[in-house]
Design an enzyme around this catalytic site. Structure first.
Site, PDB file in Angstrom:
ATOM      1  N   THR A  14       0.823  -1.214   0.000  1.00  0.00           N
ATOM      2  CA  THR A  14       0.000   0.000   0.000  1.00  0.00           C
ATOM      3  C   THR A  14       0.854   1.260   0.000  1.00  0.00           C
ATOM      4  OG1 THR A  14      -1.848  -1.029   1.123  1.00  0.00           O
ATOM      5  CG2 THR A  14      -1.627   1.324   1.432  1.00  0.00           C
ATOM      6  N   SER A  56       1.406  -7.502  -1.071  1.00  0.00           N
ATOM      7  CA  SER A  56       2.084  -8.561  -0.315  1.00  0.00           C
ATOM      8  C   SER A  56       1.263  -9.841  -0.222  1.00  0.00           C
ATOM      9  CB  SER A  56       2.510  -8.075   1.068  1.00  0.00           C
ATOM     10  OG  SER A  56       1.417  -7.967   1.933  1.00  0.00           O
TER      11      SER A  56
HETATM   12  N1  ASP Z   1      -2.748  -5.303   0.409  1.00  0.00           N
HETATM   13  C1  ASP Z   1      -1.654  -4.456   0.851  1.00  0.00           C
HETATM   14  C2  ASP Z   1      -0.388  -5.305   0.880  1.00  0.00           C
HETATM   15  O1  ASP Z   1      -0.209  -6.066   1.774  1.00  0.00           O
HETATM   16  C3  ASP Z   1      -1.942  -3.885   2.190  1.00  0.00           C
HETATM   17  C4  ASP Z   1      -0.908  -2.967   2.752  1.00  0.00           C
HETATM   18  O2  ASP Z   1       0.188  -2.840   2.292  1.00  0.00           O
HETATM   19  O3  ASP Z   1      -1.232  -2.305   3.768  1.00  0.00           O
HETATM   20  O4  ASP Z   1       0.399  -5.208  -0.033  1.00  0.00           O
END
Ligand code: ASP
Length: 334
Positions: A14, A56
């Site tokens: 994110t 991730s």
């Molecule tokens: N979906 C994102 C990730 O884990 C969530 C984040 O980075 O806060 O890449």
């Protein structure tokens, strides 16, 4: 004093995301991230490398190996490392790096954010500043820095899906805080150089969370498909015995086929103790299963991947499993 040299390793998440047609997607490189926080040049000298740009959710053990390899190759050149990473699986990557890079005397800091760096309201900039502050300090080993907390890499868990206070340290205190650019260190783990890098993992580790009335046959399938099965049971730990079947036979067959079975708890705090109830003790007394005690599931997953890449010999697996690495297990020896 000469400023410390830090390598920023970008992996996505994110923190580096921008809005696409169907939601947030990681787009920004580590160099672009750094442009949002020019004051970091007052803390340290930074070089950047971008390994991949992934949510991730898509990060796998092979990516942990690539991050570890990059750190290994650059270890002599830098005083510390910052890995910017998505929050969803950051705790697993922190655990993975804790086993792949042991006894590091340099800080290896994972961070990320709940809101993208380009948003007006974002935790990205503060988390990056705090991560660089820790990476430029005398602290050492793999740590996760988020919302001011400094958490040991084998103890971090994502406990809030939306708020900035996203991570907790489970069954172990936070080692310190970063407040207004200063580190307040509560715990000083023992130094145990020299650093040791490992270059392999066995990713075939499965996790089964019990629900009341679960069909015990699922454990059979998972054991067939994996080298190790972790079962998150209830309370301090135990396995159900229903009139319709039990876990005993499938686990016994899996163990006979050379697989590893670990029992842990789905309760977040305080860990397992199979000796308390008949449902736990009877299985531990009769089958050579392992018990997680206070080790958190993220660490158990990564530790098994590391151990099983070294040996599958039962006694050796048990010995390595119960040998503490980076403060991952305490209770088994108390
Ligand atoms: N979906 C994102 C990730 O884990 C969530 C984040 O980075 O806060 O890449």
């Amino acid at each position: 004093m000469e400023k410390r040299r830090i390598l920023l390793i970008g992996t996505g998440g994110t923190i580096a995301s921008e809005m696409g047609d169907s939601g947030l997607e990681p787009e920004l490189t580590s160099r672009q991230l750094l442009r949002y926080v020019p004051d970091i040049s007052g803390i340290c000298k930074v070089d950047c490398v971008q390994l991949f740009s992934l949510d991730s959710t898509n990060i796998r053990p092979e990516h942990w190996l690539r991050i570890a390899k990059t750190i290994q190759e650059c270890y002599g050149k830098y005083d510390g490392f910052v890995v910017s990473h998505g929050t969803d699986t950051m705790a697993y990557t922190a655990a993975g790096l804790s086993y792949l890079i042991q006894n590091s005397m340099k800080p290896i800091v994972l961070t990320g954010a709940q809101k993208p760096i380009g948003y007006d309201t974002t935790d990205s900039k503060q988390n990056l500043r705090d991560a660089f502050t820790v990476a430029s300090s005398d602290m050492f080993g793999v740590m996760l820095v988020f919302n001011g907390k400094i958490i040991i890499g084998t103890r971090a868990r994502k406990t809030h899906s939306k708020s900035f206070e996203a991570f907790s340290s489970i069954n172990y205190p936070i080692v310190g805080m970063v407040q207004d650019g200063r580190i307040i260190q509560y715990i000083r783990p023992e130094r145990s150089a020299p650093v040791r890098f490992y270059e392999a993992l066995d990713p075939k580790v499965a996790l089964l969370k019990l629900v009341p009335g679960i069909d015990c046959k699922v454990s059979e399938y998972l054991l067939e498909q994996s080298s190790a099965l972790i079962i998150e049971s209830f309370g301090v730990g135990g396995l159900p015995v229903y009139e319709t079947g039990s876990f005993y036979e499938p686990i016994k067959r899996g163990l006979a086929a050379g697989k590893t079975v670990v029992l842990t708890t789905q309760v977040e705090n305080e860990g397992s103790d199979l000796s308390v109830y008949h449902v736990g003790n009877s299985i531990k007394q009769n089958l050579p299963i392992l018990e997680a005690y206070d080790m958190i599931t993220e660490a158990v997953v990564a530790k098994l991947m590391w151990i099983l890449s070294i040996t599958t010999e039962r006694a050796k697996v048990a010995e390595l499993f119960y040998t503490p690495v980076a403060c991952d297990i305490l209770y088994a020896f108390s």
